[in-house]
Write an enzyme that holds these catalytic residues in place. Structure first.
Site, PDB file in Angstrom:
ATOM      1  N   ALA A  87      13.000 -33.657 -43.408  1.00 41.27           N
ATOM      2  CA  ALA A  87      12.521 -32.934 -44.584  1.00 41.27           C
ATOM      3  C   ALA A  87      11.806 -33.873 -45.548  1.00 41.27           C
ATOM      4  O   ALA A  87      12.161 -35.043 -45.694  1.00 41.27           O
ATOM      5  CB  ALA A  87      13.684 -32.243 -45.287  1.00 41.27           C
ATOM      6  N   GLY A 132      16.054 -34.494 -40.300  1.00 38.79           N
ATOM      7  CA  GLY A 132      15.663 -33.175 -39.822  1.00 38.79           C
ATOM      8  C   GLY A 132      14.802 -33.214 -38.580  1.00 38.79           C
ATOM      9  O   GLY A 132      14.752 -32.233 -37.822  1.00 38.79           O
ATOM     10  N   GLU A 156      21.366 -38.699 -43.465  1.00 36.14           N
ATOM     11  CA  GLU A 156      21.371 -37.927 -44.704  1.00 36.14           C
ATOM     12  C   GLU A 156      22.456 -38.329 -45.693  1.00 36.14           C
ATOM     13  O   GLU A 156      22.327 -38.106 -46.899  1.00 36.14           O
ATOM     14  CB  GLU A 156      21.505 -36.420 -44.386  1.00 36.14           C
ATOM     15  CG  GLU A 156      20.251 -35.763 -43.840  1.00 36.14           C
ATOM     16  CD  GLU A 156      20.138 -35.856 -42.332  1.00 36.14           C
ATOM     17  OE1 GLU A 156      19.362 -35.101 -41.743  1.00 36.14           O
ATOM     18  OE2 GLU A 156      20.838 -36.711 -41.719  1.00 36.14           O
TER      19      GLU A 156
END
Length: 286
Positions: A87, A132, A156
């Protein structure tokens, strides 16, 4: 042929959907190489995805699903350095928590749609595949990586969040619960060779970016007509993807129902006849 074009809303795609004017630039390219649909993420430098890219990716998946001439799907990143870095953090930093939630929800729905599409999906990891980007790859059926092209992992936790596009669930199903928790809690990235050892990728190909792409397409074509019966390949995928989430008796019932559909196909009749006649089968995806 591209997935998204500037066109009036009333104009239809070849597969019956109305085309949607996209915001800004095209970041997902859709093309065909024989019976292989190629979906390419194209947002340099790192092919990070925004909501617009995910919408275009969603549309490309639907185009490949509805295109009866597309028998296998390959997903790849544009360029030599990145499959996808996940992302777009700048985008996430500028939107509300409500937007982030809906962004993640739609991304989950898109990847579930990819996972449930009854066609074989191959992720061609041409470069770094993290965050992602790995979540997209894990929603594919087979992952093939380019040797020494980058790192893989779900980092993340360094942002104070978890992998929220299926990462926690799909990684655990690939490498086991304990290792998945450790890798995500550490935020560790690692080599494609290590990923191969843990069965996160199926194979590693040598060569530059173009050679890698050509090798993946050659690999993908062995699952298309006339070499294989794409309906059988797709039903194998459906039996595994859905069956693993069901109790065994229900999964076996699903397997029988899918088999009964295949027995009615022309390709099954051709395959059985070819075996009895000691010749190569010539499948037609019918």
């Amino acid at each position: 042929m591209s997935t998204t074009v500037n066109a009036p809303a009333a104009q239809q795609t070849p597969f019956g959907r109305e085309q949607r004017p996209f915001e800004g630039k095209r970041v997902v390219n859709y093309s065909k190489d024989g019976h292989v649909a190629v979906i390419e993420m194209d947002d340099p430098p790192a092919n990070t995805y925004t909501h617009e890219m995910m919408r275009q990716l969603d549309e490309a998946i639907l185009d490949a699903r509805f295109d009866q001439d597309a028998e296998v799907i390959v997903i790849i990143g544009k360029g030599e350095k990145f499959f996808s870095a996940g992302a777009n953090i700048g985008m996430l930093n500028s939107v509300t928590p409500e937007f982030k939630y809906n962004f993640c929800l739609h991304a989950n729905e898109t990847l579930s749609r990819l996972e449930q599409t009854p066609k074989l999906v191959i992720a061609a990891l041409n470069g770094h595949c993290v965050g992602g980007g790995l979540e997209i790859a894990m929603a594919c059926d087979i992952r093939i990586a380019r040797q020494d092209a980058g790192k893989i992992g779900l980092p993340e936790v360094a942002l104070g969040v978890l992998p929220g596009t299926g990462g926690t669930q799909r990684l655990a199903r690939l490498v086991g619960k304990s290792r998945a928790i450790e890798l995500m809690a550490l935020g560790r990235t690692f080599s494609f060779e290590q990923a191969l050892e843990w069965s996160m990728v199926s194979d590693i190909y040598e060569g530059d970016a173009q050679s890698f792409r050509d090798q993946v397409l050659t690999y993908a074509k062995q699952f298309t007509t006339p070499n294989k019966a794409p309906m059988a390949v797709g039903h194998i995928k459906r039996a595994v993807q859905t069956g693993l989430e069901l109790p065994l008796n229900d999964a076996l019932a699903l397997e029988r129902e899918l088999q009964s559909l295949l027995f009615k196909s022309e390709d099954a009749k051709e395959g059985i006849a070819a075996y009895n006649e000691k010749r190569m089968a010539h499948f037609k995806n019918k």
